[in-house]
Design a protein around this motif. Sequence first.
Motif, PDB file in Angstrom:
ATOM      1  N   LYS A   1       0.878  -1.175   0.000  1.00 52.21           N
ATOM      2  CA  LYS A   1       0.000   0.000   0.000  1.00 52.21           C
ATOM      3  C   LYS A   1       0.914   1.223   0.000  1.00 52.21           C
ATOM      4  N   PHE A   2       1.099   1.794  -1.185  1.00 51.58           N
ATOM      5  CA  PHE A   2       2.078   2.880  -1.297  1.00 51.58           C
ATOM      6  C   PHE A   2       1.519   4.249  -0.915  1.00 51.58           C
ATOM      7  N   ASP A   3       0.197   4.317  -0.657  1.00 50.34           N
ATOM      8  CA  ASP A   3      -0.382   5.624  -0.325  1.00 50.34           C
ATOM      9  C   ASP A   3       0.057   6.113   1.054  1.00 50.34           C
ATOM     10  N   HIS A   4       0.443   5.153   1.915  1.00 49.48           N
ATOM     11  CA  HIS A   4       0.796   5.558   3.277  1.00 49.48           C
ATOM     12  C   HIS A   4       1.886   4.628   3.808  1.00 49.48           C
ATOM     13  N   THR A   5       3.013   5.205   4.226  1.00 48.21           N
ATOM     14  CA  THR A   5       4.151   4.396   4.682  1.00 48.21           C
ATOM     15  C   THR A   5       3.738   3.459   5.822  1.00 48.21           C
ATOM     16  N   TYR A   6       2.957   3.991   6.767  1.00 50.61           N
ATOM     17  CA  TYR A   6       2.564   3.145   7.907  1.00 50.61           C
ATOM     18  C   TYR A   6       1.117   2.667   7.779  1.00 50.61           C
ATOM     19  N   ALA A   7       0.763   2.237   6.564  1.00 51.08           N
ATOM     20  CA  ALA A   7      -0.545   1.618   6.326  1.00 51.08           C
ATOM     21  C   ALA A   7      -0.677   0.376   7.207  1.00 51.08           C
ATOM     22  N   GLU A   8      -1.912   0.017   7.509  1.00 44.64           N
ATOM     23  CA  GLU A   8      -2.182  -1.156   8.356  1.00 44.64           C
ATOM     24  C   GLU A   8      -1.490  -2.399   7.767  1.00 44.64           C
ATOM     25  N   PRO A   9      -0.647  -3.066   8.551  1.00 43.34           N
ATOM     26  CA  PRO A   9       0.024  -4.269   8.026  1.00 43.34           C
ATOM     27  C   PRO A   9      -0.963  -5.418   7.810  1.00 43.34           C
ATOM     28  N   TYR A  10      -0.728  -6.222   6.799  1.00 41.54           N
ATOM     29  CA  TYR A  10      -1.525  -7.430   6.587  1.00 41.54           C
ATOM     30  C   TYR A  10      -1.247  -8.408   7.739  1.00 41.54           C
TER      31      TYR A  10
ATOM     32  N   ALA B   1      20.635  -7.878  18.254  1.00 41.24           N
ATOM     33  CA  ALA B   1      19.737  -6.853  18.798  1.00 41.24           C
ATOM     34  C   ALA B   1      18.972  -6.168  17.674  1.00 41.24           C
ATOM     35  N   PHE B   2      17.640  -6.119  17.819  1.00 37.03           N
ATOM     36  CA  PHE B   2      16.820  -5.470  16.789  1.00 37.03           C
ATOM     37  C   PHE B   2      16.898  -3.949  16.937  1.00 37.03           C
ATOM     38  N   THR B   3      17.031  -3.277  15.816  1.00 37.28           N
ATOM     39  CA  THR B   3      17.076  -1.813  15.829  1.00 37.28           C
ATOM     40  C   THR B   3      15.812  -1.211  15.240  1.00 37.28           C
ATOM     41  N   CYS B   4      15.050  -2.011  14.510  1.00 36.48           N
ATOM     42  CA  CYS B   4      13.757  -1.560  13.981  1.00 36.48           C
ATOM     43  C   CYS B   4      12.875  -2.791  13.798  1.00 36.48           C
ATOM     44  N   GLU B   5      11.588  -2.635  14.131  1.00 37.97           N
ATOM     45  CA  GLU B   5      10.651  -3.763  13.987  1.00 37.97           C
ATOM     46  C   GLU B   5       9.379  -3.302  13.282  1.00 37.97           C
ATOM     47  N   ASP B   6       9.493  -2.240  12.494  1.00 37.66           N
ATOM     48  CA  ASP B   6       8.310  -1.694  11.812  1.00 37.66           C
ATOM     49  C   ASP B   6       7.898  -2.569  10.634  1.00 37.66           C
ATOM     50  N   ILE B   7       6.640  -2.440  10.260  1.00 33.84           N
ATOM     51  CA  ILE B   7       6.191  -2.952   8.958  1.00 33.84           C
ATOM     52  C   ILE B   7       5.669  -1.744   8.191  1.00 33.84           C
ATOM     53  N   GLN B   8       6.221  -1.526   7.013  1.00 34.75           N
ATOM     54  CA  GLN B   8       5.800  -0.384   6.192  1.00 34.75           C
ATOM     55  C   GLN B   8       4.976  -0.867   4.998  1.00 34.75           C
ATOM     56  N   ASN B   9       4.151   0.030   4.487  1.00 39.39           N
ATOM     57  CA  ASN B   9       3.366  -0.223   3.275  1.00 39.39           C
ATOM     58  C   ASN B   9       2.521  -1.501   3.367  1.00 39.39           C
ATOM     59  N   GLY B  10       2.239  -1.935   4.568  1.00 42.30           N
ATOM     60  CA  GLY B  10       1.373  -3.101   4.785  1.00 42.30           C
ATOM     61  C   GLY B  10       2.049  -4.440   4.625  1.00 42.30           C
TER      62      GLY B  10
END
Length: 258
Positions: free
Chosen positions: A171-180, A238-247
């Motif tokens: 989902k490219f409309d929003h970087t932090y769109a709801e992850p699947y 050690a994790f430095t980021c755990e985000d999910i972007q673009n779903g």
Amino acid sequence: MQELPVLFMSHGSPMNIIEKNSFTHSLSELGKTLAKPEAIMVISAHWLTKGTKVTCLPNPRTIYDFYGFPEELYKIDYPCPGAPQQAEKVVKTLGSDKVSCDFEWGIDHAAWSVLKYLYPQADIPVFEMSLDVLKSPQEHYDLAQELAPLRKEGILVVASGNPVHNLRRAKFDHTYAEPYPWAIEADQQMKGLLQQGDHASLIQYEGLSHASLTIPTTEHYLPMLYAVALQKAGEELAFTCEDIQNGSVSMRSFVIGG
Ligand code: ZN
């Protein structure tokens, strides 16, 4: 010389080159903690070759290997010097039957979009290592283990990809769109395997949850195998980021050792 850490960094959408978000913030923060190595070797999800190559040019160009993004992104460059001596050392260490010098590729965005935050001065020599399209995941892992001596020779290994990477569903409309839900589940499973040091399950990636959705092609997944292959028994991850972007794109990033 002290042994350097090994980095696995996700890169995701090229929009991260200009966006200020929690992922890019994590890179900047990590950068503040890193020592200055003699050179950086980036294993890139964006450089696929037959046979493994390393860039041996003294002045690599910035490669804009993305299309249809804002003009602003194409005006940013990363004018780091190359590292032909260190690249040639890798050829010598592994043997010219396993890896060879390349004089055409440069620094693609899997490398510079991340290095731009880790080392904003662009003053450390950088070279890239390609992914050999003819190798199995196990063969990639085995090759990566042979890179272990570099950690004691002042070369910082940075593998750049994304553990979960499905652009068709992104989902490219929003970087932090709801992850699947399948992206979250698979990412969490990988987190557990990384924490347990279960490299065998990571190598057999086809057996992971929703693998056909999360790893539809392997090029963004394989760099992670290069990083874990360099983890010594019991060495901290050690994790430095755990985000999910673009779903559908896991930005999970980690540092081994250091
Ligand atoms: Zn990419």
